[in-house]
Design a protein around this motif. Sequence first.
Motif, PDB file in Angstrom:
ATOM      1  N   LEU A 285       0.809  -1.217   0.000  1.00 14.64           N
ATOM      2  CA  LEU A 285       0.000   0.000   0.000  1.00 14.64           C
ATOM      3  C   LEU A 285       0.845   1.270   0.000  1.00 14.64           C
ATOM      4  N   ASN A 286       0.353   2.255  -0.690  1.00 14.26           N
ATOM      5  CA  ASN A 286       0.922   3.583  -0.736  1.00 14.26           C
ATOM      6  C   ASN A 286       0.806   4.206   0.654  1.00 14.26           C
ATOM      7  N   LYS A 287       1.899   4.760   1.175  1.00 17.45           N
ATOM      8  CA  LYS A 287       1.905   5.308   2.543  1.00 17.45           C
ATOM      9  C   LYS A 287       0.857   6.407   2.734  1.00 17.45           C
ATOM     10  N   LYS A 288       0.650   7.227   1.740  1.00 12.78           N
ATOM     11  CA  LYS A 288      -0.334   8.294   1.862  1.00 12.78           C
ATOM     12  C   LYS A 288      -1.747   7.725   1.970  1.00 12.78           C
ATOM     13  N   LYS A 289      -2.072   6.703   1.171  1.00 13.88           N
ATOM     14  CA  LYS A 289      -3.398   6.073   1.240  1.00 13.88           C
ATOM     15  C   LYS A 289      -3.619   5.407   2.594  1.00 13.88           C
ATOM     16  N   VAL A 290      -2.576   4.735   3.075  1.00 10.61           N
ATOM     17  CA  VAL A 290      -2.690   4.077   4.379  1.00 10.61           C
ATOM     18  C   VAL A 290      -2.872   5.111   5.478  1.00 10.61           C
ATOM     19  N   TYR A 291      -2.131   6.199   5.394  1.00 19.10           N
ATOM     20  CA  TYR A 291      -2.257   7.272   6.380  1.00 19.10           C
ATOM     21  C   TYR A 291      -3.682   7.834   6.386  1.00 19.10           C
ATOM     22  N   ASN A 292      -4.254   8.084   5.214  1.00 17.69           N
ATOM     23  CA  ASN A 292      -5.637   8.583   5.117  1.00 17.69           C
ATOM     24  C   ASN A 292      -6.625   7.561   5.670  1.00 17.69           C
ATOM     25  N   PHE A 293      -6.437   6.288   5.327  1.00 19.31           N
ATOM     26  CA  PHE A 293      -7.299   5.213   5.830  1.00 19.31           C
ATOM     27  C   PHE A 293      -7.219   5.136   7.349  1.00 19.31           C
ATOM     28  N   TYR A 294      -6.005   5.138   7.867  1.00 20.96           N
ATOM     29  CA  TYR A 294      -5.772   5.039   9.306  1.00 20.96           C
ATOM     30  C   TYR A 294      -6.377   6.242  10.041  1.00 20.96           C
ATOM     31  N   SER A 295      -6.225   7.429   9.482  1.00 25.91           N
ATOM     32  CA  SER A 295      -6.787   8.636  10.099  1.00 25.91           C
ATOM     33  C   SER A 295      -8.311   8.554  10.179  1.00 25.91           C
TER      34      SER A 295
ATOM     35  N   LEU B  13     -10.065   5.766  10.129  1.00 32.72           N
ATOM     36  CA  LEU B  13     -10.381   4.657  11.025  1.00 32.72           C
ATOM     37  C   LEU B  13     -10.359   5.115  12.483  1.00 32.72           C
ATOM     38  N   LYS B  14      -9.411   5.985  12.819  1.00 38.26           N
ATOM     39  CA  LYS B  14      -9.317   6.501  14.187  1.00 38.26           C
ATOM     40  C   LYS B  14     -10.523   7.362  14.554  1.00 38.26           C
TER      41      LYS B  14
ATOM     42  N   SER C  84      -3.054   2.855  18.643  1.00 37.41           N
ATOM     43  CA  SER C  84      -3.846   4.076  18.833  1.00 37.41           C
ATOM     44  C   SER C  84      -5.307   3.887  18.456  1.00 37.41           C
ATOM     45  N   LEU C  85      -5.758   2.647  18.374  1.00 32.73           N
ATOM     46  CA  LEU C  85      -7.146   2.363  17.990  1.00 32.73           C
ATOM     47  C   LEU C  85      -7.863   1.644  19.125  1.00 32.73           C
ATOM     48  N   ASN C  86      -9.174   1.711  19.099  1.00 30.03           N
ATOM     49  CA  ASN C  86      -9.959   0.921  20.039  1.00 30.03           C
ATOM     50  C   ASN C  86      -9.979  -0.518  19.529  1.00 30.03           C
ATOM     51  N   ASN C  87      -9.289  -1.420  20.216  1.00 31.80           N
ATOM     52  CA  ASN C  87      -9.290  -2.822  19.805  1.00 31.80           C
ATOM     53  C   ASN C  87     -10.699  -3.363  19.983  1.00 31.80           C
ATOM     54  N   ILE C  88     -11.223  -3.936  18.905  1.00 33.49           N
ATOM     55  CA  ILE C  88     -12.602  -4.386  18.948  1.00 33.49           C
ATOM     56  C   ILE C  88     -12.815  -5.531  17.970  1.00 33.49           C
TER      57      ILE C  88
ATOM     58  N   GLU D 260     -21.886   2.739  11.319  1.00 35.40           N
ATOM     59  CA  GLU D 260     -20.458   2.878  11.642  1.00 35.40           C
ATOM     60  C   GLU D 260     -19.633   1.806  10.930  1.00 35.40           C
ATOM     61  N   VAL D 261     -20.182   0.604  10.839  1.00 31.15           N
ATOM     62  CA  VAL D 261     -19.502  -0.461  10.116  1.00 31.15           C
ATOM     63  C   VAL D 261     -19.489  -0.144   8.622  1.00 31.15           C
ATOM     64  N   GLU D 262     -20.555   0.453   8.129  1.00 35.58           N
ATOM     65  CA  GLU D 262     -20.619   0.866   6.723  1.00 35.58           C
ATOM     66  C   GLU D 262     -19.504   1.856   6.399  1.00 35.58           C
ATOM     67  N   LYS D 263     -19.195   2.755   7.317  1.00 35.98           N
ATOM     68  CA  LYS D 263     -18.090   3.698   7.112  1.00 35.98           C
ATOM     69  C   LYS D 263     -16.769   2.945   6.933  1.00 35.98           C
ATOM     70  N   ILE D 264     -16.578   1.893   7.716  1.00 40.81           N
ATOM     71  CA  ILE D 264     -15.353   1.099   7.625  1.00 40.81           C
ATOM     72  C   ILE D 264     -15.282   0.387   6.277  1.00 40.81           C
ATOM     73  N   THR D 265     -16.377  -0.239   5.861  1.00 39.27           N
ATOM     74  CA  THR D 265     -16.348  -0.978   4.593  1.00 39.27           C
ATOM     75  C   THR D 265     -16.171  -0.050   3.395  1.00 39.27           C
ATOM     76  N   LEU D 266     -16.700   1.144   3.449  1.00 42.65           N
ATOM     77  CA  LEU D 266     -16.483   2.110   2.368  1.00 42.65           C
ATOM     78  C   LEU D 266     -15.020   2.523   2.285  1.00 42.65           C
ATOM     79  N   GLU D 267     -14.369   2.674   3.431  1.00 37.21           N
ATOM     80  CA  GLU D 267     -12.945   3.006   3.445  1.00 37.21           C
ATOM     81  C   GLU D 267     -12.103   1.833   2.933  1.00 37.21           C
TER      82      GLU D 267
END
Length: 140
Positions: A63-73, A75-76, A104-108, A119-126
Amino acid sequence: MIVLTFSFCSSDYKIDRFSLEYTNWYGSEGVMYKYVINQDSLRIHYDCDFENCKDTIIYQKVLNKKKVYNFYSKLKKIKTDTLKKFYVGEYPHDREVIEIKGDSLNNIRIILRDYYHPEVEKITLEIDKIVNLKKFSIHN
């Protein structure tokens, strides 16, 4: 004489170690797809209930670092700490499991049986944005 100095900053996309696993069982079809995303890569696994079927990686990429950074941000920012562990709909044949781990995430771990959750829909769209291929997208 005037000397102008320009400094070009390269963005440092600092990402803590994390792992997201999204597994979708299509019970009526007997197949399973699992998306595994971490700070470095994406893998999509396929498995099924049929004879001689085994867990197989059908797609992977670095993965491209910028895409992962955006995804991770993003997700948080998702409110995973407000989610329950189980959601069951009217016809619980299909099942989704999302497991998120990170410093730095809520383990779940969330299990949805034929249940829509915004909220799960937001994750699947990302996840679809990271996958970036129609044939492997969750919302195809």
